[in-house]
Design a protein around this motif. Sequence first.
Motif, short mmCIF file in Angstrom:
data_model
loop_
_atom_site.label_atom_id
_atom_site.label_comp_id
_atom_site.label_asym_id
_atom_site.label_seq_id
_atom_site.Cartn_x
_atom_site.Cartn_y
_atom_site.Cartn_z
N LYS A 97 0.84 -1.19 0.00
CA LYS A 97 0.00 0.00 0.00
C LYS A 97 0.88 1.25 0.00
O LYS A 97 2.01 1.22 0.46
CB LYS A 97 -0.93 0.01 1.21
N TYR A 99 0.91 5.40 1.04
CA TYR A 99 0.28 6.47 1.81
C TYR A 99 1.02 7.78 1.52
O TYR A 99 2.24 7.79 1.36
CB TYR A 99 0.36 6.19 3.31
N LEU A 117 -4.52 7.17 1.84
CA LEU A 117 -4.17 5.89 1.22
C LEU A 117 -4.50 5.97 -0.26
O LEU A 117 -5.66 6.15 -0.63
CB LEU A 117 -4.95 4.75 1.87
#
Length: 256
Positions: A97, A99, A117
Motif C-alpha cells: 500500500k 500512503y 491511502l
Amino acid sequence: MKRLLAAAVTAAALIPAVPAQAAVDPVTALKRQFAPGHGVTISETARIESKRSRDDEVTRMAGSVEFGASGPVAADVVFRTVGEDDSRQRWISVGGKVYVQAADLADDLPFGRTWVLMEHLKGSVITSAQPVDVLRPTTVKTLLAHAGSLRDGLRQGALTPAQARGTGAYEAFSFRLGLNSQALPDRVVTGQNGTPGSRSTVETRLSGWGARVSVKAPPVDEVITYKDLVAEKRARAERLSQAIPDGSTSSLGLFD
C-alpha cells in the motif's frame, strides 16, 4: 647485511602468490543486498529547466528503502519541491500500500486524519523520481551493457526509446552510473528532453547499503482513503451549494 638481504629475497620468492580476486559483478552484488529487514539510504535532486526560468523546478528527496528477498518492499521518502509552488510530500510504501502526507491536502482532510491511502497505487513502492528503477538488477545490467568508461570511475551512455522501455522508462535518456568499492550503485544521473526547450535531470545518491531498515505504516486511525477523501469533498460541496441559488460550486474553488 648482504647475506641478510639475500635471505630475505629468497624467502620472499618462496611465498606463494595470492591469486587476485575476480571483479565483483554489479548485478550479483545488488542481488546480495536483498535481505529482509535491511536496505539503503537514498537521496536525490531532480531539476526541470526550460526556456522560461520561472518554469524551472527543483525537487529534493531523501529517505530509506527496505528490501525483501527479491528487491525493494517498502520505502519512507520525503519530496520537497522548490519553484513556482513550494511543496512537501512524505510517501510511505509498505505492505503493498502507498500512503501520502502533504500540506496541500491538509485543508481537505477530516479532523484527525493526516494520511491518504492511494488505492490506485496498490503494489507500488515509491522510491525515486528517476525514470528508471536503479534498484532493479535488470536495469543495472542494461545500463552497464550500454555504458562506456568516464573519469572518476563513472560509466556513461544513452538508451534509445526501445531500450529505455526495457528499464521501465518511457522515453530515451542519457545516463551516468557510479559504483562503489563493493560494485554497488552509489550515484546515478539521468537526463531527458521534455517539451520543446525543456530538459530534466535526476541525480540519485545511494549509501548505507545493508543497514537495518524497518518501514511502518501510519496509524490506522490517521488514514483516509483517496476514494473517501473525494467523496468527503463532494459531500461538503453539495452542502455548501445549497446556499447558492444556481447551485454553482466553481466559485468555491473546491475542485481546482
